[in-house]
Design a protein around this motif. Structure first.
Motif, PDB file in Angstrom:
ATOM      1  N   VAL A  15       9.401  -1.526  10.193  1.00 51.80           N
ATOM      2  CA  VAL A  15       8.282  -0.593  10.049  1.00 51.80           C
ATOM      3  C   VAL A  15       8.397   0.170   8.734  1.00 51.80           C
ATOM      4  O   VAL A  15       7.393   0.378   8.039  1.00 51.80           O
ATOM      5  N   ALA A  16       9.600   0.551   8.354  1.00 52.62           N
ATOM      6  CA  ALA A  16       9.789   1.237   7.072  1.00 52.62           C
ATOM      7  C   ALA A  16       9.370   0.344   5.913  1.00 52.62           C
ATOM      8  O   ALA A  16       8.726   0.809   4.960  1.00 52.62           O
ATOM      9  N   LEU A  23      -0.931   0.613   0.614  1.00 52.79           N
ATOM     10  CA  LEU A  23      -1.762   0.267   1.769  1.00 52.79           C
ATOM     11  C   LEU A  23      -1.026   0.527   3.076  1.00 52.79           C
ATOM     12  O   LEU A  23      -1.589   1.084   4.016  1.00 52.79           O
ATOM     13  N   GLY A  24       0.218   0.107   3.152  1.00 55.87           N
ATOM     14  CA  GLY A  24       0.997   0.304   4.369  1.00 55.87           C
ATOM     15  C   GLY A  24       1.198   1.765   4.700  1.00 55.87           C
ATOM     16  O   GLY A  24       1.245   2.150   5.874  1.00 55.87           O
ATOM     17  N   ALA A  25       1.290   2.588   3.680  1.00 53.30           N
ATOM     18  CA  ALA A  25       1.485   4.023   3.893  1.00 53.30           C
ATOM     19  C   ALA A  25       0.310   4.649   4.634  1.00 53.30           C
ATOM     20  O   ALA A  25       0.476   5.663   5.311  1.00 53.30           O
ATOM     21  N   THR A  26      -0.868   4.029   4.541  1.00 53.45           N
ATOM     22  CA  THR A  26      -2.049   4.580   5.214  1.00 53.45           C
ATOM     23  C   THR A  26      -2.205   4.084   6.647  1.00 53.45           C
ATOM     24  O   THR A  26      -3.012   4.630   7.385  1.00 53.45           O
ATOM     25  N   ARG A  27      -1.443   3.041   7.035  1.00 52.46           N
ATOM     26  CA  ARG A  27      -1.667   2.481   8.367  1.00 52.46           C
ATOM     27  C   ARG A  27      -0.424   2.372   9.243  1.00 52.46           C
ATOM     28  O   ARG A  27      -0.539   2.004  10.404  1.00 52.46           O
ATOM     29  N   GLU A  28       0.737   2.630   8.703  1.00 51.22           N
ATOM     30  CA  GLU A  28       1.960   2.551   9.503  1.00 51.22           C
ATOM     31  C   GLU A  28       2.468   3.950   9.809  1.00 51.22           C
ATOM     32  O   GLU A  28       2.086   4.919   9.153  1.00 51.22           O
ATOM     33  N   ALA A  29       3.347   4.035  10.795  1.00 51.75           N
ATOM     34  CA  ALA A  29       3.852   5.333  11.249  1.00 51.75           C
ATOM     35  C   ALA A  29       5.368   5.293  11.396  1.00 51.75           C
ATOM     36  O   ALA A  29       5.896   5.347  12.505  1.00 51.75           O
ATOM     37  N   SER A  36       5.383   3.944  20.587  1.00 52.59           N
ATOM     38  CA  SER A  36       5.727   2.877  21.537  1.00 52.59           C
ATOM     39  C   SER A  36       4.964   1.582  21.265  1.00 52.59           C
ATOM     40  O   SER A  36       5.420   0.506  21.651  1.00 52.59           O
ATOM     41  N   ALA A  37       3.824   1.668  20.595  1.00 54.08           N
ATOM     42  CA  ALA A  37       3.043   0.458  20.303  1.00 54.08           C
ATOM     43  C   ALA A  37       3.846  -0.547  19.489  1.00 54.08           C
ATOM     44  O   ALA A  37       3.657  -1.766  19.635  1.00 54.08           O
ATOM     45  N   TYR A  38       4.746  -0.073  18.626  1.00 53.68           N
ATOM     46  CA  TYR A  38       5.576  -1.006  17.853  1.00 53.68           C
ATOM     47  C   TYR A  38       6.497  -1.810  18.768  1.00 53.68           C
ATOM     48  O   TYR A  38       6.631  -3.024  18.619  1.00 53.68           O
ATOM     49  N   ALA A  39       7.149  -1.140  19.715  1.00 54.09           N
ATOM     50  CA  ALA A  39       8.051  -1.840  20.647  1.00 54.09           C
ATOM     51  C   ALA A  39       7.264  -2.806  21.521  1.00 54.09           C
ATOM     52  O   ALA A  39       7.746  -3.912  21.821  1.00 54.09           O
TER      53      ALA A  39
END
Length: 152
Positions: A15-16, A23-29, A36-39
């Motif tokens: 994720v990092a 672009l990723g900075a605007t949509r990743e957390a 939990s959505a990532y897991a």
């Protein structure tokens, strides 16, 4: 350097990587505690024999990633295709051939699975990525489109 299937322990590093560009900075957390959505997404990928989340592992450090999805289809006489997405290389590793090696590895995985072609999309805001993919032999033969269901 080795390429391997990701484990749950790699999730924060992946994720990092995904968040480490404009672009990723605007949509990743990325956070100490990931949403939990990532897991949940990782579990779905890991449970699907036609999906692989791959990391480039440099002595235990995750320095690259991509998702490789195998898609059956009726076109190309029932030929399978491989979709590559979510590609990132750590900024400290760029320009050293790691991306090329990771793509060559992924393309060989597609060949081993009997795929007829490998496809990807790239954001038009990433001209360097487009040039890189072209250097690997990819051609911009199609116009890609996306519909953001959260924005619609």
């Amino acid at each position: 350097m080795r390429f391997r299937d990701a484990t749950g322990a790699d999730l924060a590093a992946i994720v990092a990587l995904l968040a480490d560009d404009p672009l990723g900075a605007t949509r990743e957390a990325p956070a100490v505690e990931l949403p939990s959505a990532y897991a949940e997404a990782f579990a779905a990928i890991a449970a699907d024999a036609n999906n692989r989340l791959i990391v480039a592992d440099d002595g235990g450090a995750v320095v690259g990633c991509l998702q490789l999805t195998f898609i059956p289809g009726l076109t190309y006489t029932g030929g399978w295709r491989a979709q590559i997405e979510g590609v990132r290389i750590a900024q400290s590793q760029r320009g050293r051939g790691l991306g090329r090696a990771m793509f060559n590895w992924a393309i060989e995985q597609a060949r081993a699975r009997g795929c007829r072609l490998v496809q990807l999309t790239t954001n038009k805001a990433r001209p360097d990525a487009l040039r890189f993919y072209e250097s690997l032999g990819f051609t911009a033969s199609h116009e890609g489109m996306k519909l953001d269901l959260e924005a619609a």
